[in-house]
Write an enzyme that holds these catalytic residues in place. Structure first.
Site, short mmCIF file in Angstrom:
data_model
loop_
_atom_site.label_atom_id
_atom_site.label_comp_id
_atom_site.label_asym_id
_atom_site.label_seq_id
_atom_site.Cartn_x
_atom_site.Cartn_y
_atom_site.Cartn_z
N LYS A 178 0.81 -1.21 0.00
CA LYS A 178 0.00 0.00 0.00
C LYS A 178 0.84 1.27 0.00
O LYS A 178 0.31 2.36 -0.16
CB LYS A 178 -0.94 -0.01 1.21
CG LYS A 178 -2.03 -1.07 1.12
CD LYS A 178 -2.96 -1.03 2.31
CE LYS A 178 -2.33 -1.57 3.56
NZ LYS A 178 -2.00 -3.00 3.47
N TYR A 240 -5.04 -8.97 14.89
CA TYR A 240 -5.73 -10.16 15.39
C TYR A 240 -7.23 -9.89 15.30
O TYR A 240 -7.69 -8.91 15.85
CB TYR A 240 -5.35 -10.51 16.82
CG TYR A 240 -5.77 -11.94 17.12
CD1 TYR A 240 -4.95 -13.00 16.72
CD2 TYR A 240 -6.98 -12.22 17.71
CE1 TYR A 240 -5.35 -14.30 16.94
CE2 TYR A 240 -7.38 -13.53 17.93
CZ TYR A 240 -6.56 -14.57 17.54
OH TYR A 240 -6.95 -15.86 17.74
N SER A 243 -5.70 -10.64 9.35
CA SER A 243 -6.60 -10.61 8.19
C SER A 243 -5.85 -10.95 6.92
O SER A 243 -4.64 -11.08 6.90
CB SER A 243 -7.23 -9.22 8.05
OG SER A 243 -6.23 -8.27 7.79
N HIS A 269 3.25 -11.83 11.17
CA HIS A 269 3.85 -10.64 10.59
C HIS A 269 3.48 -9.40 11.40
O HIS A 269 2.49 -9.39 12.13
CB HIS A 269 3.42 -10.46 9.13
CG HIS A 269 1.94 -10.45 8.94
ND1 HIS A 269 1.18 -11.61 8.92
CD2 HIS A 269 1.06 -9.44 8.77
CE1 HIS A 269 -0.10 -11.31 8.74
NE2 HIS A 269 -0.20 -9.99 8.65
N HIS A 271 3.09 -5.06 11.34
CA HIS A 271 2.90 -3.87 10.51
C HIS A 271 3.68 -2.70 11.12
O HIS A 271 3.64 -2.49 12.34
CB HIS A 271 1.43 -3.51 10.42
CG HIS A 271 0.59 -4.60 9.82
ND1 HIS A 271 0.23 -4.61 8.50
CD2 HIS A 271 0.06 -5.72 10.36
CE1 HIS A 271 -0.49 -5.69 8.25
NE2 HIS A 271 -0.60 -6.38 9.37
#
Length: 336
Positions: A178, A240, A243, A269, A271
């Site tokens: 993104k 969580y 997604s 993972h 972010h």
């Protein structure tokens, strides 16, 4: 690897629009369902999803944007205030929109990208073991082969910003799909664990704290050296439920043409975003767990525990009504 047909503007313009799946005025995005030619049979068309995002403006590009003004239209003017629409001249250095493509798109992809109603659910350890874990375990590992190729260095190695190959506590850091790779105000990276045994925050124990702290340390170092952002300018969080991982789509072997799994990426993972970027999807309460809080909770466990705090705690989060866990978890709430 064959060349992507998305490099051809004619191919993209052949998109046959069917309906709008979602629109978000906050993120300035529009998600469309339609059809594109089948890569194996150009005479046939198959389902495709296009997500169109307006690219972010950066303070670094103020001058170029201002000089690129082509046409303006006054909306309203009163006293000292004025509002205008403006159109910019085409530029090869300043794209107007970013288009993400899922092609061919399955019915599951279509459900994922459709606007959803959110239900807040409580997931007890018992519900995790009886409903959620079996759901995650049902996904074949073959669907994650493209992730394993990235982790092993077989593909997309040039995009990796940092790599630690320790089989139990290693990880890689790379840009998120993104992000446009230039606008620091919308900076977005992702760290992916090497171990295949860590599926979500539920699998973390106190023994993983050094790995988590190293992820944070290396990410801050990278961002400070490459993009001159101070360590405090970053927000680290974990999803969580984890997604459908759009963030990894940038590095998928087939680039933006297809994606192998939806709703759950069965691989841990983290972010990493600019703390001032408020338009980040998935960073809201009910989906995002702040990274430092996760580390602090893990550190509360005694050293000799066999069951970590995230195996014992009840987690509350939001589920969209198109999610595969929605119905069973909705029913399960009635008994809590």
């Amino acid at each position: 690897m064959s060349e992507s047909p998305l490099k051809n503007l004619t191919f993209l313009k052949s998109f046959q629009f069917e309906r709008v799946l979602n629109e978000d005025p906050v993120t300035h995005s529009l998600t469309l369902l339609g059809k594109l030619p089948d890569s194996s049979n150009p005479e046939a068309f198959c389902n495709a999803i296009l997500r169109i995002d307006k690219t972010a403006l950066s303070s670094d590009s103020v001058e170029s944007v201002w000089t690129a003004l082509d046409t303006i239209k006054l909306i309203e003017h009163t006293d000292i205030y004025g509002w205008l629409f403006a159109w910019l001249k085409p530029s090869t250095e300043r794209p107007d929109v970013k288009i993400s493509v899922v092609h061919p798109a399955t019915e599951i992809h279509i459900r994922k990208y459709s606007k959803q109603q959110i239900l807040m659910v409580k997931e007890t350890p018992q519900l995790y073991n009886t409903i959620v874990k079996p759901y995650i375990d049902a996904f074949p590992t073959s669907r994650l082969q493209w992730v394993y190729n990235i982790l092993s260095g077989k593909s997309e190695a040039e995009k990796v910003l940092f790599r630690d190959d320790d089989p139990d506590y290693g990880f890689v850091i790379l840009p998120d799909m993104k992000w446009d790779l230039t606008t620091t105000t919308s900076l977005y990276l992702v760290a992916i664990a090497i171990s295949r045994d860590i599926h979500s925050v539920r699998d973390l124990t106190k023994g993983h704290v050094p790995m988590l702290r190293k992820i944070q340390q290396e990410a801050k170092k990278i961002v400070q050296e490459r993009w001159k952002l101070d360590p405090g300018a970053l927000r680290f969080y974990i999803h969580y439920q984890p997604s459908y991982c759009e963030s990894l789509l940038r590095s998928a072997p087939t680039r933006l043409r297809t994606h192998p799994i939806l709703h759950i990426i069965d691989h841990f993972h983290v972010h990493i975003v600019n703390a001032n970027f408020i338009g980040t999807m998935g960073s809201t309460v009910g989906q995002a767990l702040l990274f430092d809080n996760v580390i602090s909770l893990l550190e509360l466990d005694p050293d000799n525990t066999t069951e970590g705090i995230f195996q014992r705690v009840t987690l509350t989060y939001g589920l969209g009504d198109q999610h595969g866990l929605y119905e069973p978890m909705k029913v399960a709430q009635e008994g809590l």
